[in-house]
Structure formats: structure tokens, C-alpha cells
Design a protein around this motif. Structure first.
Motif, mmCIF file in Angstrom:
data_model
loop_
_atom_site.group_PDB
_atom_site.id
_atom_site.type_symbol
_atom_site.label_atom_id
_atom_site.label_comp_id
_atom_site.label_asym_id
_atom_site.label_seq_id
_atom_site.Cartn_x
_atom_site.Cartn_y
_atom_site.Cartn_z
ATOM 1 N N ARG A 7 0.809 -1.224 0.000
ATOM 2 C CA ARG A 7 0.000 0.000 0.000
ATOM 3 C C ARG A 7 0.839 1.268 0.000
ATOM 4 O O ARG A 7 0.391 2.314 -0.480
ATOM 5 N N ASP A 8 2.052 1.190 0.541
ATOM 6 C CA ASP A 8 2.906 2.387 0.553
ATOM 7 C C ASP A 8 3.369 2.772 -0.846
ATOM 8 O O ASP A 8 3.739 3.920 -1.086
ATOM 9 N N ALA A 9 3.367 1.814 -1.761
ATOM 10 C CA ALA A 9 3.793 2.084 -3.139
ATOM 11 C C ALA A 9 2.553 2.288 -4.014
ATOM 12 O O ALA A 9 2.269 1.523 -4.931
ATOM 13 N N HIS A 10 1.807 3.333 -3.695
ATOM 14 C CA HIS A 10 0.557 3.639 -4.392
ATOM 15 C C HIS A 10 0.718 5.002 -5.061
ATOM 16 O O HIS A 10 0.702 6.041 -4.394
ATOM 17 N N TYR A 11 0.892 4.994 -6.385
ATOM 18 C CA TYR A 11 1.214 6.229 -7.108
ATOM 19 C C TYR A 11 0.229 6.506 -8.240
ATOM 20 O O TYR A 11 -0.367 5.601 -8.818
ATOM 21 N N GLY A 12 0.074 7.787 -8.525
ATOM 22 C CA GLY A 12 -0.707 8.249 -9.658
ATOM 23 C C GLY A 12 -0.006 9.433 -10.297
ATOM 24 O O GLY A 12 0.951 9.982 -9.736
ATOM 25 N N LEU A 13 -0.477 9.841 -11.454
ATOM 26 C CA LEU A 13 0.159 10.918 -12.209
ATOM 27 C C LEU A 13 -0.848 12.030 -12.477
ATOM 28 O O LEU A 13 -1.978 11.764 -12.904
ATOM 29 N N ALA A 14 -0.434 13.275 -12.219
ATOM 30 C CA ALA A 14 -1.234 14.459 -12.553
ATOM 31 C C ALA A 14 -0.496 15.214 -13.647
ATOM 32 O O ALA A 14 0.716 15.426 -13.549
ATOM 33 N N VAL A 15 -1.223 15.601 -14.691
ATOM 34 C CA VAL A 15 -0.581 16.210 -15.856
ATOM 35 C C VAL A 15 -1.316 17.481 -16.275
ATOM 36 O O VAL A 15 -2.539 17.477 -16.445
ATOM 37 N N ASP A 16 -0.548 18.556 -16.420
ATOM 38 C CA ASP A 16 -1.045 19.767 -17.069
ATOM 39 C C ASP A 16 -0.552 19.730 -18.505
ATOM 40 O O ASP A 16 0.649 19.845 -18.756
#
Length: 543
Positions: free
Chosen positions: A85-94
Motif C-alpha cells: 500500500r505504501d507504493a501507491h502512485y498516480g500521475l497528474a498532468v497539465d
């Protein structure tokens, strides 16, 4: 650990192994456990089902399930041994037309693990958006897909085609768009050591054209009547289908109109304007200007060409806000320029915030008049440049600011002010009715508020009412990544928005003429500037 509020989540399960008394299937066992965590009717990707054996047994039935929201429900996209669970990533892009900015976000903590930016590779097909639109619309050859080419197995420009029947030139721009994103993912992975391809979700905010190109849709409709775009609310799209190597979905912020895209809706989320009782004005200033006036009851919005002068694009020594750009400038009593250069090195040019400072200083020191015209008799600070055929001011060794630069910028600031004035007049509101002015974009981040008021770029209001919001497109993407409730609120935001196309306003150009003076033909609108001019009525001039 509680349930994630975002558009992805990781849930750790400790399951009982199968027995003769309990011989449920592995997937049913996981589904039942997820149901106990509040996640009903979970579907699974084929890759997850293939992992069930032998992973479940080898992990001792202690597993982490990665879930992605698709707008309707949850899909299991990965299965891992142990607690990850600590390795939970997402990406936000402009997704800007010039620059693309990406954040790698730890979705467990909300912290930004890394942020990178890069030039949009679409620039190879045109510096301005319209050139790219025409390039992609010129359909060229339509190539079949290569017989054995799978997703990710491509060469560059133009490819083999990934999508059967997609025109060659449109596919070139789509690939350049995707390559920009994957390049940023690789840069962040190299910087952090985190495998960005394990990201569960991505939120992209961009104008209508950028989202069309990202998906691979012809954007000619964006500027061509009747302005019915291909898709303004694409929603959740599977990353792998778009050539973006993440595990789940890409959510594209919806747009309102052809020139009012998802980057502005994302800005609404970032500033929380649509929840407030007080009236606010949101202004994203760049090559185009997009504005929204309103509160939780109404949102009046508009868009129009502001002009590239704000980005240094049409100033002879102008440049983007990067190392070597003069971002702030002051003139001494002898009209010598005191510079603040990004990066601290030698000046190489001047960016938008520096241009605003310079015009403000030239005006307050009497070196230009209210029309923005140089006053040669004001002293030796103004020089005739025979090679250009016009007057200019030297703000750094070898760097000149010309009369034509000032006139171009005045047209830009006049357009920006007139957009603001028109939207307020349409609501029946005055400046005193607006509690907060939210100025977005990189331009709004660095501009000196007082300088912008001096030249009539901003209204003459108390400085604390003007907020430099920075990259609200990116902020809104980050926020939605962590809060799927925003997805539910977006239709309501769009419903409340009434769109005005400034190009269709009959007297817009006449209104612009009134705003083409410094700071305005009606100086009474700018009492603080009037006071500053009076204080410097006879400024010392370099002779």
C-alpha cells in the motif's frame, strides 16, 4: 488503513486459504473480501486473473489488490504479494500547448514525489496551435497498421500506425503527444527510482485541442464553425489503449466549449470558486485568455485571444520564463535598469512579468506617454535604432525594448482587461462586488501586481484581493487524483457555466480601444496610478 477517496486504491487482504469446507475460487475469495471493504461488484482485468496462480499460494494468501475507478465502478488492475500500500502512485498532468508538466503523486499520503516539465513535442508541427490543427487536418496518407506491430512497438514520425485508419499526420501528432508523456514518466522514474509504469491512474488537464490530439481526434472543429467538437467530456480512458503505460485509466478533465477546455475546469476545482458564496473572478492568461466570474450559484465564462506578448512571444528580445530571462526590472532615478534574472546569470532576454515591470517603469518615469509612445525628448535613455526604424530603450547590454514591442503588449493587456470588464458588465456586477481575483498560469505567478495595475493589465483593487494561483490546471489534476468526489461534481460545474465567445461580441474592439491607453483612457478607474503619476510628475531624467 481506511478506504482511499481517490480514483485509485490499494487494499491489503489477509485471506483464509481454500479448504474442502470452503472451496470458493481464488477470485471469488478476493471479491468477497473486497466487498467487506466496501467495494462491491469488482471486475478484474485478464492480467489479474492470470496472476491468481501461483501468486496467491506463494504469498500465503496475503495480497494487495490495486483498484482503479472507471467512472462507474472499480476494476482490479494488479495483484501483488504482501502489503504494498505504501507504493501507491498516480500521475497528474497539465497538458499545455507549449509545456507539459507532470507530477508523480503518492496517493497514500497526497505528497508529490516528483515534478518534471518538458516542451510539448507537438511543437515540431507548429509553434502555435492553429498550425498544428491544419497540419493534422491535412489528412495525408492513411496507412494500415503494421502486421506485427503492437502497442509500444513503433518508430517515430510517422510510425507504423497504431490505430487502423487513423490519418498519417494526425497519428504523427498523437504519437508526439504520447511521447511527451512517456518521456516525462521516464525522467521521473530515473530521478526517483520509482517505476512510473506501476502508476494506477492519470489525470490530464488541457485545452480542448490538446485533449483531442492526446486521444487522436481531428481538432479542426475547435476553430471551425459550428464549433461542435468531437468530444468535450471523454472521461476515463484505458491508458494502454492510448499508448500510455500505466496500469489503469487516464481521466481527461471535461471542457465547456471549443476555447474553454479542461484546464479551465481544473482551475475551477483548484480555486474552489464554484463552492463559494462570495463572487470571484478567475483569469488564466496566456496566448489565450480564459475567464470565469461567479460563485456557487452561477458561473459566467468566456475565452478569447489575449496575445503571445504575455509569454514574450512577439517581443523582439522576448523569451519564456527560463534561465536568462529578466523577470523583474526597476529603473533608478537616472533611468538605469536594475534587473532580476532567472537563474542569476547574464540576461538573455525578457519574459512576460519583466515586460510588465518595464512598461510600468517607463510609464511612471515619463519615458512613454499614456498611448505607450516613447518620448524622445525625455532624455538619452531613449535611442533611435536605425536598423529597426524605431525608438527603443536599452534595458541590458545588447538588449533593447522597442516601440513595436510596447504596442503589441498594449494590445494584449487591452484585450485582457476588456474581457474582464465585459464579463462583469454581463453579470451586472462591478469591481467592488468581486471579493477575489484569481490570476492563474505561470504568468500570473511571477507578475508584480502593482506593475500590472500601473499599466491597466489588472483592475485597480487592493493587492490582497489579487491572488497569484500558479498552475491551477496541474493543481486541479492533483486534487481529482486524490478525490473522486470531484468527478461527481463536474457535471454540476459545467451545467452552471454560461459561455461567452468574445470574438462574437459586437463592440468588443471598441471597448478594447478604450483600454489601450496606460492605464486606461478613464484615469479615474485607476486612482492609485493617478496618485503615483502625481508623485512623479517631474521625475529626474538621464541627460
Amino acid at each position: 488503513m481506511g478506504m482511499s477517496r481517490g480514483i485509485s486504491q490499494k487494499i491489503f487482504l489477509e485471506l483464509n486459504p481454500p479448504s474442502e469446507e470452503d472451496n470458493r475460487s481464488s477470485w471469488q475469495r478476493i471479491q468477497d473480501a473486497l466487498s467487506g471493504e466496501g467495494c462491491e461488484d469488482i471486475k478484474a482485468s485478464a492480467s489479474v486473473l492470470r496472476k491468481l496462480y501461483p501468486l496467491c499460494e506463494e504469498a500465503g494468501w496475503k495480497l494487495t489488490v490495486s483498484l482503479c475507478y472507471d467512472g462507474r465502478g472499480w476494476e482490479a488492475v494488479d495483484l501483488e504479494a504482501g502489503d504494498t500500500r505504501d507504493a501507491h502512485y498516480g500521475l497528474a498532468v497539465d497538458f499545455g500547448s507549449t509545456t507539459v508538466v507532470m507530477q508523480l503523486v503518492n496517493c497514500s499520503t497526497g505528497e508529490i514525489a516528483a515534478q518534471e516539465s518538458a516542451y510539448n513535442q507537438q511543437i515540431a508541427f507548429g509553434e502555435d496551435i492553429l498550425t498544428r490543427i491544419f497540419y493534422a487536418h491535412d489528412r495525408g496518407r492513411t496507412l494500415p497498421p503494421a502486421a506485427d506491430a503492437g502497442e509500444g512497438e513503433r518508430s517515430h514520425s510517422p510510425g507504423p500506425m497504431i490505430h487502423e485508419g487513423l490519418p498519417e499526420r494526425l497519428e504523427e501528432i498523437r504519437l508526439a503527444t504520447v511521447d511527451t508523456i512517456t518521456g516525462l514518466m521516464e525522467s521521473i522514474a530515473a530521478k526517483t527510482g520509482i517505476d512510473t509504469k506501476k502508476s494506477l491512474s492519470m489525470v490530464a488537464a488541457g485545452n480542448t485541442t490538446m485533449i483531442h490530439f492526446l486521444i487522436g481526434m481531428d481538432a479542426f472543429c475547435v476553430f471551425s464553425a459550428p464549433y461542435a467538437v468531437q468530444a468535450d467530456q471523454p472521461g476515463f480512458l484505458r491508458g494502454e489503449e492510448m499508448g500510455i503505460p500505466i496500469q489503469g485509466y487516464v481521466f481527461c478533465y471535461p471542457g465547456k466549449a471549443n476555447y474553454l477546455g479542461g484546464d479551465i475546469i481544473s482551475g475551477m476545482v483548484a480555486t474552489d470558486l464554484y463552492h463559494k458564496e462570495s463572487i470571484s473572478l478567475f483569469f488564466d492568461v496566456g496566448t489565450n485568455g480564459e475567464l470565469v466570474v461567479g460563485n456557487h450559484d452561477f458561473l459566467l465564462c468566456g475565452a478569447g485571444a489575449a496575445g503571445p506578448a504575455l509569454e514574450g512571444g512577439v517581443v523582439k528580445t522576448g523569451m519564456r520564463a527560463s534561465d536568462g530571462a529578466v523577470q523583474h526590472i526597476r529603473l533608478s532615478q537616472t533611468c538605469a535598469a536594475e534587473l532580476d534574472v532567472i537563474g542569476g546569470g547574464a540576461p538573455m532576454g525578457i519574459c512576460g512579468s519583466g515586460i510588465i515591470d518595464l512598461i510600468s517603469e517607463l510609464f511612471l518615469h515619463g519615458l512613454i506617454d499614456l498611448r505607450g509612445k516613447f518620448v524622445p525628448e525625455s532624455g538619452d535613455a531613449i535611442s533611435w535604432r536605425p536598423e529597426e526604424g524605431e525608438y527603443a530603450f536599452c534595458y541590458a547590454p545588447g538588449l533593447w525594448f522597442y516601440q513595436s514591442d510596447i504596442q503589441e503588449f498594449i494590445r494584449t493587456k487591452a484585450a485582457a482587461y476588456t474581457m474582464m470588464e465585459y464579463l462583469l458588465s454581463e453579470t451586472g456586477l462591478g469591481l467592488d462586488d468581486v471579493t477575489d481575483f484569481h490570476m492563474a498560469g505561470a504568468f500570473g505567478t511571477h507578475v508584480n501586481k502593482e506593475s500590472a495595475i500601473n499599466i491597466g493589465m489588472y483592475p485597480d483593487v487592493a493587492l490582497e484581493r489579487i491572488h497569484a494561483e500558479g498552475n491551477t490546471s496541474l493543481k486541479g489534476a492533483h486534487m481529482l487524483l486524490l478525490d473522486r468526489q470531484i468527478v461527481e461534481e463536474l457535471p454540476g460545474i459545467l451545467d452552471r457555466m454560461t459561455y461567452v465567445q468574445f470574438g462574437a461580441v459586437e463592440d468588443f474592439l471598441q471597448k478594447m480601444t478604450a483600454a489601450s491607453a496606460l492605464p486606461h483612457t478613464d484615469l479615474e478607474r485607476y486612482p492609485s496610478v493617478k496618485a503615483r503619476l502625481a508623485a512623479r510628475k517631474n521625475p529626474p531624467i538621464a541627460r
